[in-house]
Design an enzyme around this catalytic site. Structure first.
Site, PDB file in Angstrom:
ATOM      1  CE1 TYR A 172      -4.120  -1.585   5.312  1.00 33.05           C
ATOM      2  CE2 TYR A 172      -3.280   0.589   4.739  1.00 33.05           C
ATOM      3  CZ  TYR A 172      -3.717  -0.676   4.359  1.00 33.05           C
ATOM      4  OH  TYR A 172      -3.733  -1.011   3.024  1.00 33.05           O
TER       5      TYR A 172
ATOM      6  CB  SER B 234      -0.897   0.010   1.246  1.00 27.23           C
ATOM      7  OG  SER B 234      -1.517   1.276   1.432  1.00 27.23           O
TER       8      SER B 234
END
Length: 255
Positions: free
Chosen positions: A159, A146
């Site tokens: 995250y 990501s």
């Protein structure tokens, strides 16, 4: 020459579905997995089958390390080999909020899926590749991370942390597995239109309009799928250990 085989985690929808479709179009047979087998999974299976791929779709929770060995053995038994592992399965932060309030439970859950699960499934693939020589297709491991691996978001600290170790894991496995003709890559998506981002559409609409990425549009799962398919097909095997962005240029530092 037989068809190449890819093992894809988190394949039932979103980016995983797009990766599966892109690989099917490239001529891969597919061993697909996800935490649940539901209507989304069945639809993905039907689509890739319509593209000529042989496919198995299995339930797999990658945070349960005891499932990794049996799953890989099952893939090899059904297809005779595995040429590519795509570590796509991942979860987002359960909620956005003050990082001073992140719970141990949420932190552990994200690490277990996004980092630990991917690392040990890659280890399982590496052991397999070390025992069996390459057959008639390039071999690879593709880690889907990501933009949050490098871009800090204090409302999603757990995250970001879970994704930030994927780049190092990619480099380490690229070094370890090079002798077995296995290329290892990281694909780093930006703002992609998926179920994970659905709840913050208005926020990202505004950021995109303000120019957070030079290409001012949402990324689509297919943008990621095409990158993964190119890597899995062996087009970039000399670039092992590299990061490939699918973010509209979001990562580019600007003045």
């Amino acid at each position: 020459m037989g068809r190449p085989v890819a093992f894809i985690t988190g394949a039932r929808r979103g980016i995983g579905k797009a990766i599966s479709v892109s690989l099917a179009k490239k001529g891969f047979d597919l061993y697909l997995s996800d935490k649940v087998i539901d209507d989304d999974a069945r639809q993905t299976r039907e689509i890739v089958q319509s593209l000529g791929a042989r496919v198995e779709f299995k339930e797999l929770d990658i945070s349960d390390l005891s499932c990794h060995g049996p799953a890989f053995e099952d893939a090899c038994r059904r297809f005779g080999k595995v040429d590519c592992l795509v570590n796509n399965a991942g979860i987002g932060a359960p909620s956005r909020g003050d990082m001073l309030e992140v719970s141990e439970e949420n932190f552990d859950q994200l690490i277990a899926v996004n980092l630990k699960g991917a690392f040990f499934l890659t280890q399982q693939a590496g052991r397999y590749f070390s025992k069996f020589p390459k057959q008639d297709h390039p071999r690879s491991i593709v880690n889907v991370s990501s933009i949050s691996a490098i871009s800090a978001s204090i409302t999603r600290a757990e995250y970001c942390i879970s994704k930030s170790a994927i780049p190092m894991s990619t480099k380490l496995f690229a070094l370890r597995l090079a002798e077995y003709d296995v290329a290892v890559f990281e694909v780093r998506p930006g703002i992609i239109r998926t179920d994970m981002t659905q709840g913050v559409t208005a926020l990202y609409d505004e950021l995109i309009a303000q120019g957070i990425s030079p290409i001012k549009r949402w990324g689509e799962p297919e943008d990621v799928g095409r990158v993964v398919a190119g890597l899995a097909s062996g087009d970039f095997e000399f670039s092992t250990g590299s990061v490939f962005y699918a973010d509209g240029g979001m990562h580019i530092q600007r003045l």
